[in-house]
Design an enzyme around this catalytic site. Sequence first.
Site, PDB file in Angstrom:
ATOM      1  N   ASP A   1       0.968  -1.205   0.113  1.00 34.72           N
ATOM      2  CA  ASP A   1       0.065  -0.109   0.053  1.00 34.72           C
ATOM      3  C   ASP A   1       1.020   1.137   0.072  1.00 34.72           C
ATOM      4  O   ASP A   1       1.990   1.026   0.390  1.00 34.72           O
ATOM      5  CB  ASP A   1      -0.856  -0.112   1.110  1.00 34.72           C
ATOM      6  CG  ASP A   1      -1.694   1.304   1.324  1.00 34.72           C
ATOM      7  OD1 ASP A   1      -2.259   1.722   0.625  1.00 34.72           O
ATOM      8  OD2 ASP A   1      -1.538   1.715   2.662  1.00 34.72           O
TER       9      ASP A   1
ATOM     10  N   ASP B   1      -6.828  -1.876   3.818  1.00 32.60           N
ATOM     11  CA  ASP B   1      -6.018  -2.995   3.187  1.00 32.60           C
ATOM     12  C   ASP B   1      -6.206  -4.260   3.962  1.00 32.60           C
ATOM     13  O   ASP B   1      -5.600  -5.308   3.676  1.00 32.60           O
ATOM     14  CB  ASP B   1      -4.344  -2.511   3.965  1.00 32.60           C
ATOM     15  CG  ASP B   1      -3.901  -1.309   3.037  1.00 32.60           C
ATOM     16  OD1 ASP B   1      -4.123  -1.291   1.963  1.00 32.60           O
ATOM     17  OD2 ASP B   1      -3.207  -0.469   3.771  1.00 32.60           O
TER      18      ASP B   1
END
Length: 675
Positions: free
Chosen positions: A354, A543
């Site tokens: 990420d 996430d």
Amino acid sequence: MSCKACETEESEEKGEKIKSLVLLIVGTAFLLIAIVLQKLDATYGEISWEMFSDPGFYSSYAFIAFLFYTIGYFPLLFFAMKDGIGELKEGNIFNESTLMIVATASAYGIGEFPEALFVLLFALVGEMLEDFATDKSKASIAKLINNMPLYAHLQQADGTFVDKDPEEIPVGSLLEIRPGEKIPIDGVIVKGKSSLDLSSLNGESLPRDVKEGEEIYSGSVNLSSVLLIKTSKAYSDSTLAKILDLVKNEQAKKAKTEKFISRFAKIYTPAVMVIALIVFLLGYGLSGWDWVNGGRDWLYKAASVLLIACPCALVIGVPLVFFSGIGAGSKLGVLIKGSVSLENLAKSNTFVFDKTGTLTKGNFVLENHPSEDMLQIAASLEAKSTHPLAKAIGAANKAPLKEVSDFENVTGYGIKGKIDGKEYLIGTKKFLLDNGIPEFKEEETPFKVLYLGEANKAYLASFVVRDEVKPEAKDTLRALKENGSKANIILSGDDKKIVERVGKEIDADLTYGELLPEEKLAALEKKKKEGAKICYVGDGINDSPALLAADVGLAMGALGSDAAIEASDIVVMDDDLKKVAEAKRLADQTMRIVYVTITFALLMKVMFLVLVLSGALGPWAMVVSGFSDTGILLLCVLIAMTPLLYKPKYVASKKKKENGSSSKSQKEESVLATN
């Protein structure tokens, strides 16, 4: 899983651990007592089944020793059989328990009572060691998690507010969202203007300005002003709830990965049992199928094969390697949730990151370099603002702030105020144009831009603000390549151009931007179908599904959301990105030691098998068999402890840091004393 179900599971696990500990203590005590009693008996010291026909045996120390062996042995055998039956129900016929049971039963059947008890005790110790290491990591992770309270300030008929569980809030209710609070339910702003942090929700790095009439989403954080919103959905249909549902779905889909030793046992167990059977049948056949003059001896030799091949060294050695690896990780501030997580990290050949909060710091810096005079004016105007972009301009300015009068903060547009009698504005291009400043050229950049101008006169300067990339990000990706990563990829919900810029800066192989949580999942699934073994590194609520969907999920703990930490297999405690590369290197080294332990144990066992079956050891065959098993075990234990000596390559160990800070303080004291 409900809290009640969690409590029940925890209670059952605790009960099993207490039972294991009691069995270990009682079994060990009975074994030691029996060995001592056996040594004290000069007549019947070497216990054999033939002695039971001698009446004198029943009044000897040796018989009491036999009782202690037996009473210590059968509860442990039952415990092992219970695990074995559980594996059988799942279709695992050949598992680590199968050979353990056959080997220990064979040892007991041919009169090797101490060896029978030893085998089960060693197996229990190995299981407890690995559980201990895993529990220690999980306890540390539990301490790390600190839930931001998710509640709703519901406006009542008389205008007062009462705190309610979001699940109890009906659609159309009025909620007050205060600065610093997480928005509990999707809704439309009916009063107020503010900035929202959506980074943990969709990966967008820059705060978003919102005003009356705009829809806002649950999971984002209110940064600056009080908002009154009207809920547009029930909690169960809100954005945050949908992401949490994705997490639950991924948890349900993620298959329970077998432990390394379980997979190894599927090959090792049947192979050993087939060899023992062949030894017996071949020898029995060569002796003319005569039980008295050959059959009994060959059964003894077949039992010796099982005893030598007994996987004691493996069932305690392999878990001990993982125990040591998990312990070495904890010293580095990397918490690993078990041996499967460590093994999967070693197998990972693709690292997916990420961006916001993982590769970047989550705080903003000035990208361009306007003149010091313009920076001083901009910083003076922004000094009273709490907006993250204002802080970036303030941090870049080194000159003293000027006095600002007639200060006005127009949420969503910018700030105006008078300095030295002149009216200045800083904010969006539209804000400047609306205040009489002639048309000017916009900056060509994907990053956030604030423009400075003098009201009704001229445009003065621009300020490009960006999320700061972690200085160690580039080195981390390079180190991962050194340790076998074929591709380093960025998946982010942020602007594509920003993601591409960050990727170029840190030498990422591929970058994907503007992705929703479900699109991240689709990208991961595509990579997995292409044969990639994926380690996903992230920190936000968005996430969490990806952390679960990956072969191994790694959360950056200090800034990471609770959902991300819960969903991950590994947690880096302090957000030091270099520890991702260090964890990969540690996992690789740990798995190498696992293979060394297994190879050494098997080679030694093969050597002793050849000696026993060749008849070279004569009547000493069983004694050597017992010794070989224990001796190999001890050597494997020594090999298995080596991960505890792990020397970090990319980060300083805790001890080095402490010594460094200690020597630094000593130097400071020395300088002070000299002065």
